[in-house]
Write a protein that holds these residues in place. Structure first.
Motif, PDB file in Angstrom:
ATOM      1  N   ASP A  49     -43.939 131.613  -8.041  1.00 29.40           N
ATOM      2  CA  ASP A  49     -43.362 132.943  -8.238  1.00 29.40           C
ATOM      3  C   ASP A  49     -41.888 132.877  -8.619  1.00 29.40           C
ATOM      4  O   ASP A  49     -41.332 133.863  -9.103  1.00 29.40           O
ATOM      5  CB  ASP A  49     -43.537 133.797  -6.982  1.00 29.40           C
ATOM      6  N   ASN A  73     -39.184 135.092 -15.285  1.00 27.24           N
ATOM      7  CA  ASN A  73     -39.955 136.125 -15.983  1.00 27.24           C
ATOM      8  C   ASN A  73     -41.464 135.999 -15.797  1.00 27.24           C
ATOM      9  O   ASN A  73     -42.236 136.324 -16.688  1.00 27.24           O
ATOM     10  CB  ASN A  73     -39.634 136.115 -17.481  1.00 27.24           C
ATOM     11  N   TYR A 112     -47.458 128.651 -16.215  1.00 27.81           N
ATOM     12  CA  TYR A 112     -47.637 130.099 -16.161  1.00 27.81           C
ATOM     13  C   TYR A 112     -49.093 130.547 -16.155  1.00 27.81           C
ATOM     14  O   TYR A 112     -49.392 131.638 -15.685  1.00 27.81           O
ATOM     15  CB  TYR A 112     -46.913 130.764 -17.334  1.00 27.81           C
ATOM     16  N   ARG A 113     -49.995 129.732 -16.681  1.00 30.72           N
ATOM     17  CA  ARG A 113     -51.386 130.171 -16.821  1.00 30.72           C
ATOM     18  C   ARG A 113     -52.350 129.423 -15.907  1.00 30.72           C
ATOM     19  O   ARG A 113     -53.560 129.608 -16.002  1.00 30.72           O
ATOM     20  CB  ARG A 113     -51.842 129.964 -18.278  1.00 30.72           C
ATOM     21  N   GLU A 118     -43.691 137.668 -14.105  1.00 31.55           N
ATOM     22  CA  GLU A 118     -44.496 138.890 -14.199  1.00 31.55           C
ATOM     23  C   GLU A 118     -44.672 139.338 -15.649  1.00 31.55           C
ATOM     24  O   GLU A 118     -45.758 139.731 -16.051  1.00 31.55           O
ATOM     25  CB  GLU A 118     -43.867 140.005 -13.366  1.00 31.55           C
ATOM     26  N   GLU A 119     -43.620 139.263 -16.422  1.00 29.54           N
ATOM     27  CA  GLU A 119     -43.715 139.653 -17.825  1.00 29.54           C
ATOM     28  C   GLU A 119     -44.656 138.733 -18.588  1.00 29.54           C
ATOM     29  O   GLU A 119     -45.464 139.189 -19.389  1.00 29.54           O
ATOM     30  CB  GLU A 119     -42.332 139.628 -18.474  1.00 29.54           C
ATOM     31  N   ARG A 122     -47.125 136.913 -17.424  1.00 25.59           N
ATOM     32  CA  ARG A 122     -48.516 137.056 -16.983  1.00 25.59           C
ATOM     33  C   ARG A 122     -49.182 138.284 -17.594  1.00 25.59           C
ATOM     34  O   ARG A 122     -50.400 138.350 -17.688  1.00 25.59           O
ATOM     35  CB  ARG A 122     -48.588 137.117 -15.461  1.00 25.59           C
ATOM     36  N   LYS A 123     -48.405 139.265 -18.012  1.00 29.06           N
ATOM     37  CA  LYS A 123     -48.955 140.474 -18.613  1.00 29.06           C
ATOM     38  C   LYS A 123     -49.275 140.285 -20.096  1.00 29.06           C
ATOM     39  O   LYS A 123     -49.971 141.098 -20.683  1.00 29.06           O
ATOM     40  CB  LYS A 123     -47.975 141.635 -18.453  1.00 29.06           C
ATOM     41  N   GLN A 124     -48.763 139.233 -20.703  1.00 26.34           N
ATOM     42  CA  GLN A 124     -48.988 138.988 -22.125  1.00 26.34           C
ATOM     43  C   GLN A 124     -50.435 138.579 -22.370  1.00 26.34           C
ATOM     44  O   GLN A 124     -51.014 137.820 -21.609  1.00 26.34           O
ATOM     45  CB  GLN A 124     -48.059 137.882 -22.637  1.00 26.34           C
ATOM     46  N   ASN A 125     -50.997 139.074 -23.442  1.00 28.13           N
ATOM     47  CA  ASN A 125     -52.352 138.686 -23.833  1.00 28.13           C
ATOM     48  C   ASN A 125     -52.261 137.491 -24.772  1.00 28.13           C
ATOM     49  O   ASN A 125     -52.226 137.644 -25.985  1.00 28.13           O
ATOM     50  CB  ASN A 125     -53.078 139.844 -24.518  1.00 28.13           C
TER      51      ASN A 125
END
Length: 99
Positions: free
Chosen positions: A68, A72, A7-8, A74-75, A77-80
């Motif tokens: 892609d 989840n 994911y990162r 997109e969710e 990737r938005k996490q800090n």
């Protein structure tokens, strides 16, 4: 560890360890030996640590056409998520001591 890299990516070992809170040397070596993770280059930060990313075998193994399709994505990737703080350069062992 594999999910964090997936994911990162690309991501440094230190950043994965910052998320996990433990040393990942052995796990990372195993993931590389199994062909799921590879070295993707070097980060443009002091010390130029290695960057890691997943492989085509990772995608094939999990039946994905591309990243892609990860659940989840997109969710997540938005996490800090935490990142490793910059490390000071190591001091030389030859530094004279005062006193």
């Amino acid at each position: 560890t594999l999910a964090i890299i997936a994911y990162r990516q690309p991501i440094t070992r230190a950043d994965v360890e910052a998320v996990r809170g433990v040393n990942i040397d052995g796990v990372l070596q195993t993931l590389m030996e199994r062909g799921l993770v590879k070295i993707a280059g070097r980060a443009e930060i002091p010390g130029r640590p290695l960057l890691y990313e997943t492989t085509q075998f990772f995608l094939d193994h999990f039946g994905l056409r591309n990243l892609d399709e990860l659940p989840n994505v997109e969710e997540l990737r938005k996490q800090n998520l935490p990142v490793a703080p910059p490390q000071p350069p190591p001091q030389s062992a030859a530094t004279p001591r005062s006193g």
